[in-house]
Motif scaffolding. Structure first.
Motif, PDB file in Angstrom:
ATOM      1  N   GLU A   1      41.563  28.334  32.436  1.00  0.00           N
ATOM      2  CA  GLU A   1      41.962  27.725  31.169  1.00  0.00           C
ATOM      3  C   GLU A   1      40.862  26.819  30.619  1.00  0.00           C
ATOM      4  OE1 GLU A   1      45.614  27.900  29.639  1.00  0.00           O
ATOM      5  OE2 GLU A   1      44.816  29.745  30.504  1.00  0.00           O
ATOM      6  N   ALA A   2      40.059  26.259  31.531  1.00  0.00           N
ATOM      7  CA  ALA A   2      38.956  25.381  31.117  1.00  0.00           C
ATOM      8  C   ALA A   2      37.712  26.170  30.718  1.00  0.00           C
ATOM      9  CB  ALA A   2      38.612  24.408  32.245  1.00  0.00           C
ATOM     10  N   GLY A   3      37.779  27.507  30.844  1.00  0.00           N
ATOM     11  CA  GLY A   3      36.653  28.316  30.391  1.00  0.00           C
ATOM     12  C   GLY A   3      35.911  29.049  31.474  1.00  0.00           C
ATOM     13  N   GLU A   4      36.324  28.888  32.742  1.00  0.00           N
ATOM     14  CA  GLU A   4      35.636  29.530  33.849  1.00  0.00           C
ATOM     15  C   GLU A   4      36.470  30.726  34.291  1.00  0.00           C
ATOM     16  OE1 GLU A   4      34.719  28.705  38.548  1.00  0.00           O
ATOM     17  OE2 GLU A   4      34.908  27.018  37.180  1.00  0.00           O
ATOM     18  N   VAL A   5      36.124  31.920  33.842  1.00  0.00           N
ATOM     19  CA  VAL A   5      36.852  33.146  34.166  1.00  0.00           C
ATOM     20  C   VAL A   5      35.979  34.007  35.047  1.00  0.00           C
ATOM     21  CG1 VAL A   5      37.975  35.205  33.266  1.00  0.00           C
ATOM     22  CG2 VAL A   5      38.100  33.074  31.981  1.00  0.00           C
ATOM     23  N   SER A   6      36.420  34.243  36.261  1.00  0.00           N
ATOM     24  CA  SER A   6      35.609  35.019  37.206  1.00  0.00           C
ATOM     25  C   SER A   6      36.516  35.721  38.185  1.00  0.00           C
ATOM     26  CB  SER A   6      34.650  34.082  37.961  1.00  0.00           C
ATOM     27  OG  SER A   6      35.374  33.124  38.699  1.00  0.00           O
ATOM     28  N   ARG A   7      35.880  36.548  39.016  1.00  0.00           N
ATOM     29  CA  ARG A   7      36.642  37.212  40.080  1.00  0.00           C
ATOM     30  C   ARG A   7      36.122  36.715  41.410  1.00  0.00           C
ATOM     31  NH1 ARG A   7      38.245  43.535  41.031  1.00  0.00           N
ATOM     32  NH2 ARG A   7      38.934  43.299  43.157  1.00  0.00           N
TER      33      ARG A   7
ATOM     34  N   ARG B   1      46.458  36.949  50.150  1.00  0.00           N
ATOM     35  CA  ARG B   1      46.017  36.694  51.515  1.00  0.00           C
ATOM     36  C   ARG B   1      45.450  37.993  52.085  1.00  0.00           C
ATOM     37  NH1 ARG B   1      45.219  31.954  54.184  1.00  0.00           N
ATOM     38  NH2 ARG B   1      47.265  31.181  53.486  1.00  0.00           N
ATOM     39  N   ALA B   2      44.163  38.009  52.377  1.00  0.00           N
ATOM     40  CA  ALA B   2      43.498  39.205  52.886  1.00  0.00           C
ATOM     41  C   ALA B   2      43.808  39.415  54.365  1.00  0.00           C
ATOM     42  CB  ALA B   2      41.986  39.075  52.681  1.00  0.00           C
ATOM     43  N   PRO B   3      43.575  40.624  54.887  1.00  0.00           N
ATOM     44  CA  PRO B   3      43.843  40.881  56.307  1.00  0.00           C
ATOM     45  C   PRO B   3      43.096  39.955  57.262  1.00  0.00           C
ATOM     46  CG  PRO B   3      43.574  42.954  55.135  1.00  0.00           C
ATOM     47  CD  PRO B   3      43.213  41.864  54.166  1.00  0.00           C
ATOM     48  N   ASP B   4      41.928  39.445  56.856  1.00  0.00           N
ATOM     49  CA  ASP B   4      41.183  38.546  57.738  1.00  0.00           C
ATOM     50  C   ASP B   4      41.657  37.096  57.640  1.00  0.00           C
ATOM     51  OD1 ASP B   4      40.262  37.759  55.271  1.00  0.00           O
ATOM     52  OD2 ASP B   4      38.153  38.256  55.633  1.00  0.00           O
ATOM     53  N   GLY B   5      42.700  36.849  56.842  1.00  0.00           N
ATOM     54  CA  GLY B   5      43.251  35.504  56.713  1.00  0.00           C
ATOM     55  C   GLY B   5      42.704  34.708  55.551  1.00  0.00           C
TER      56      GLY B   5
ATOM     57  N   ILE C   1      41.739  33.912  51.503  1.00  0.00           N
ATOM     58  CA  ILE C   1      42.460  34.053  50.238  1.00  0.00           C
ATOM     59  C   ILE C   1      41.494  34.573  49.187  1.00  0.00           C
ATOM     60  CG2 ILE C   1      43.759  32.876  48.425  1.00  0.00           C
ATOM     61  CD1 ILE C   1      44.656  30.851  50.487  1.00  0.00           C
ATOM     62  N   VAL C   2      41.831  35.720  48.621  1.00  0.00           N
ATOM     63  CA  VAL C   2      41.001  36.340  47.590  1.00  0.00           C
ATOM     64  C   VAL C   2      41.678  36.114  46.242  1.00  0.00           C
ATOM     65  CG1 VAL C   2      39.886  38.453  46.799  1.00  0.00           C
ATOM     66  CG2 VAL C   2      40.290  38.090  49.251  1.00  0.00           C
ATOM     67  N   VAL C   3      40.903  35.663  45.267  1.00  0.00           N
ATOM     68  CA  VAL C   3      41.469  35.296  43.962  1.00  0.00           C
ATOM     69  C   VAL C   3      40.792  36.097  42.861  1.00  0.00           C
ATOM     70  CG1 VAL C   3      41.913  33.426  42.335  1.00  0.00           C
ATOM     71  CG2 VAL C   3      41.960  32.972  44.796  1.00  0.00           C
TER      72      VAL C   3
ATOM     73  N   VAL D   1      42.940  44.642  47.886  1.00  0.00           N
ATOM     74  CA  VAL D   1      42.516  43.658  48.894  1.00  0.00           C
ATOM     75  C   VAL D   1      42.956  44.107  50.283  1.00  0.00           C
ATOM     76  CG1 VAL D   1      42.844  41.295  49.714  1.00  0.00           C
ATOM     77  CG2 VAL D   1      42.467  41.729  47.283  1.00  0.00           C
ATOM     78  N   GLN D   2      44.185  44.595  50.389  1.00  0.00           N
ATOM     79  CA  GLN D   2      44.672  45.031  51.693  1.00  0.00           C
ATOM     80  C   GLN D   2      43.952  46.287  52.181  1.00  0.00           C
ATOM     81  OE1 GLN D   2      46.725  42.901  53.209  1.00  0.00           O
ATOM     82  NE2 GLN D   2      46.558  41.750  51.299  1.00  0.00           N
TER      83      GLN D   2
END
Length: 274
Positions: free
Chosen positions: A268-274, A12-16, A18-20, A62-63
């Motif tokens: 797991e389905a093959g989509e790896v990203s940031r 949870r980022a400071p601006d509310g 969600i960063v994954v 992130v913080q």
């Protein structure tokens, strides 16, 4: 959230928002090695430390609004491990040895005292740090993680209102691993018999990998039997321990857990990203 191919971290980022971040697991954890009994327990331990370090660095970044290097966090974790071994393995071993020398207790009593001291230190530590607001918040996120996994395994819809109804304890939790390590250490160290102080302390450190491997296999076994009466009996102490390391999460915490879980499934389905 860790899968078989990737690990996803949600913050949870400071601006509310969600960063994954989703990262592929090392090939070491995706081949045949993780399926080898006893070896996989050591891999799981190393894997947890590495993933934990990366998650801390990502969360701090992130913080802070900028990337944070893993070097200082790695040094902090290494120092924590050294202190942890000293407190939870060497100190109880010294207490057992002193009980034998000063009170003329039997070797069996000495090992029981050592195990009870180790257990008291673990439970006391986990309970004490849970009094801090920051750690209580971490424990609540821990509960959100477990509830999300329970909901998925039950085939329920992954939304906060549905997930909230599930228990916050889970039989495959790392907390269960810690308690099992203590119990198995009592049994294993009792087999070693009487020792002078220095060999006794050395044996406790050198046998940590053995204890960890046995504990991991025990957790897998009890999780496999979780639907049976004896499985529930064997898992009961571990689940009780989790009442200290989990708290009821808020809806926004569950949202973070679901975000990490969804990202892991996409990875797991093959989509790896940031």
């Amino acid at each position: 959230m860790r899968g078989t191919q990737v690990c996803a971290t949600a913050v949870r980022a400071p601006d509310g928002s969600i960063v994954v971040e989703t990262r592929p697991l090392s090939r070491l954890y995706r081949g045949r090695t993780p399926r080898i009994p006893f070896v996989r327990g050591l891999l799981a331990l190393v894997d947890a430390l590495v993933l934990g370090m990366r998650a801390l660095a990502f969360s701090a970044g992130v913080q802070a609004g900028e990337p944070v290097g893993q070097g200082p966090i790695a040094l902090s974790m290494a120092a924590s491990l050294v202190v942890g071994v000293g407190i939870f393995f060497l100190l109880p071993a010294a207490a057992g040895y002193l009980a034998t020398r000063t009170l003329a207790w039997s070797d069996l009593a000495s090992n029981v005292i050592e195990g009870l001291v180790r257990l008291a230190l673990l439970v006391g530590y986990v309970g004490a740090i849970g009094l801090w607001p920051e750690v209580r918040r971490v424990y609540a996120y821990h509960g959100a993680e477990h509830k999300t996994i329970h909901a998925f395994e039950a085939g329920a819809q992954l939304d906060p209102s549905t997930i909230a109804a599930f228990p916050r304890e889970h039989p495959r939790c790392g907390t269960a691993f810690l308690l099992t390590v203590v119990v198995i250490s009592i049994l294993l160290f009792a087999l070693l018999g009487p020792m002078p102080l220095l060999p006794r302390l050395a044996s406790r450190v050198l046998l940590i990998p053995v204890v960890a491997s046995l504990a991991y296999e025990y957790i897998r076994l009890t999780a496999r039997w979780s639907g049976s009466f004896w499985g529930r009996v064997l898992a009961a102490p571990n689940l009780a321990m989790q009442r200290l390391t989990t708290r009821e999460p808020t809806a926004d915490m569950v949202e973070v857990a679901v975000s990490a879980f969804d990202a892991m499934r996409r990875g797991e389905a093959g989509e790896v990203s940031r």
